[in-house]
Design a protein around this motif. Structure first.
Motif, short mmCIF file in Angstrom:
data_model
loop_
_atom_site.label_atom_id
_atom_site.label_comp_id
_atom_site.label_asym_id
_atom_site.label_seq_id
_atom_site.Cartn_x
_atom_site.Cartn_y
_atom_site.Cartn_z
N ARG A 237 -30.51 -13.22 -12.34
CA ARG A 237 -30.23 -14.17 -13.41
C ARG A 237 -29.24 -15.21 -12.91
O ARG A 237 -28.15 -14.87 -12.44
CB ARG A 237 -29.65 -13.46 -14.63
CG ARG A 237 -29.27 -14.37 -15.80
CD ARG A 237 -28.84 -13.54 -16.99
NE ARG A 237 -29.93 -12.69 -17.45
CZ ARG A 237 -29.77 -11.42 -17.83
NH1 ARG A 237 -28.57 -10.87 -17.79
NH2 ARG A 237 -30.80 -10.71 -18.23
N GLN A 238 -29.62 -16.47 -13.03
CA GLN A 238 -28.72 -17.56 -12.71
C GLN A 238 -29.05 -18.77 -13.56
O GLN A 238 -30.23 -19.02 -13.84
CB GLN A 238 -28.77 -17.93 -11.22
CG GLN A 238 -30.13 -18.35 -10.70
CD GLN A 238 -30.14 -18.59 -9.20
OE1 GLN A 238 -29.29 -18.10 -8.46
NE2 GLN A 238 -31.13 -19.36 -8.73
N LEU A 239 -28.02 -19.45 -14.00
CA LEU A 239 -28.17 -20.61 -14.88
C LEU A 239 -29.07 -20.27 -16.07
O LEU A 239 -29.94 -21.05 -16.46
CB LEU A 239 -28.75 -21.81 -14.11
CG LEU A 239 -27.87 -22.36 -12.99
CD1 LEU A 239 -28.57 -23.52 -12.30
CD2 LEU A 239 -26.52 -22.78 -13.53
N GLN A 240 -28.87 -19.08 -16.61
CA GLN A 240 -29.59 -18.61 -17.81
C GLN A 240 -31.09 -18.49 -17.61
O GLN A 240 -31.85 -18.47 -18.58
CB GLN A 240 -29.28 -19.52 -19.00
CG GLN A 240 -27.79 -19.53 -19.37
CD GLN A 240 -27.49 -20.42 -20.56
OE1 GLN A 240 -28.08 -21.49 -20.73
NE2 GLN A 240 -26.58 -19.98 -21.41
N ARG A 241 -31.54 -18.38 -16.37
CA ARG A 241 -32.95 -18.12 -16.07
C ARG A 241 -33.06 -16.76 -15.40
O ARG A 241 -32.22 -16.40 -14.57
CB ARG A 241 -33.52 -19.18 -15.13
CG ARG A 241 -33.88 -20.49 -15.80
CD ARG A 241 -34.72 -21.34 -14.85
NE ARG A 241 -36.03 -20.73 -14.59
CZ ARG A 241 -36.89 -21.21 -13.70
NH1 ARG A 241 -36.59 -22.28 -12.98
NH2 ARG A 241 -38.05 -20.63 -13.52
N ASP A 242 -34.07 -16.01 -15.77
CA ASP A 242 -34.32 -14.70 -15.19
C ASP A 242 -35.53 -14.76 -14.26
O ASP A 242 -36.58 -15.32 -14.62
CB ASP A 242 -34.58 -13.66 -16.28
CG ASP A 242 -33.33 -13.34 -17.08
OD1 ASP A 242 -33.47 -12.64 -18.10
OD2 ASP A 242 -32.25 -13.79 -16.70
N PHE A 243 -35.38 -14.17 -13.09
CA PHE A 243 -36.48 -14.03 -12.15
C PHE A 243 -36.73 -12.54 -11.93
O PHE A 243 -35.80 -11.73 -11.94
CB PHE A 243 -36.12 -14.71 -10.82
CG PHE A 243 -35.84 -16.19 -10.96
CD1 PHE A 243 -34.55 -16.64 -11.23
CD2 PHE A 243 -36.85 -17.11 -10.83
CE1 PHE A 243 -34.28 -17.99 -11.37
CE2 PHE A 243 -36.60 -18.47 -10.97
CZ PHE A 243 -35.30 -18.91 -11.24
N TRP A 244 -37.98 -12.19 -11.73
CA TRP A 244 -38.36 -10.78 -11.64
C TRP A 244 -39.17 -10.50 -10.39
O TRP A 244 -39.96 -11.33 -9.92
CB TRP A 244 -39.21 -10.39 -12.86
CG TRP A 244 -38.47 -10.49 -14.15
CD1 TRP A 244 -38.43 -11.56 -14.99
CD2 TRP A 244 -37.67 -9.46 -14.74
NE1 TRP A 244 -37.62 -11.27 -16.06
CE2 TRP A 244 -37.16 -9.99 -15.94
CE3 TRP A 244 -37.33 -8.16 -14.38
CZ2 TRP A 244 -36.33 -9.25 -16.79
CZ3 TRP A 244 -36.50 -7.44 -15.22
CH2 TRP A 244 -36.01 -7.97 -16.41
N GLY A 245 -38.98 -9.29 -9.88
CA GLY A 245 -39.82 -8.81 -8.81
C GLY A 245 -41.10 -8.21 -9.35
O GLY A 245 -41.30 -8.14 -10.58
N GLN A 246 -41.96 -7.74 -8.46
CA GLN A 246 -43.26 -7.19 -8.84
C GLN A 246 -43.15 -5.76 -9.35
O GLN A 246 -44.05 -5.28 -10.02
CB GLN A 246 -44.21 -7.21 -7.64
CG GLN A 246 -44.55 -8.60 -7.16
CD GLN A 246 -45.61 -9.28 -8.01
OE1 GLN A 246 -45.40 -9.53 -9.19
NE2 GLN A 246 -46.74 -9.57 -7.41
N GLY A 247 -42.07 -5.10 -9.02
CA GLY A 247 -41.86 -3.73 -9.47
C GLY A 247 -42.22 -2.71 -8.39
O GLY A 247 -43.08 -2.96 -7.54
#
Length: 115
Positions: free
Chosen positions: A98-108
């Protein structure tokens, strides 16, 4: 953009340990939060642990005392050491940044704990 790649999942017996890793690449800011969420079949995704770039940690009550999150800010990598695993820990574990109020996700990555 940010890319996250998890590794370290697998099958383990109850009481065992696993260590998950997540490497982030792309445009990574100096101030961010990384962490882990999990989703079991038929359930909503839930927080497991987060760790800030200043290394402040937050854990779900269900994993406190068993899981430890750490990070290497030079490598932009976050780790989750999971000890005393229980069958109820079985889930797909997702890395998050999470940075600058954006979330990034991995594939799991799948974690399966057998009883």
């Amino acid at each position: 953009q940010v890319q996250l790649v998890e590794s370290g999942g697998g099958l383990v017996q109850a009481g065992g340990s696993l260590r998950l890793s997540c490497a982030a690449s792309g445009t990574i800011l100096g101030i961010n939060t990384m962490g882990w969420y999990r989703q079991a079949p038929g359930k909503q995704r839930e927080l497991v642990a987060t760790i800030s770039s200043g290394r402040t940690t937050n854990y779900a009550e269900s994993v406190k005392g068993r899981f430890t999150s750490s990070r290497d800010n030079v490598k932009n990598t976050v780790y989750l050491q999971m000890n005393s695993l229980k069958p109820e820990d079985t889930a797909v574990y997702y890395c998050m940044l999470r940075q600058l109020q954006r979330d990034f996700w991995g594939q799991g990555t799948q974690v399966t704990v057998s009883s």
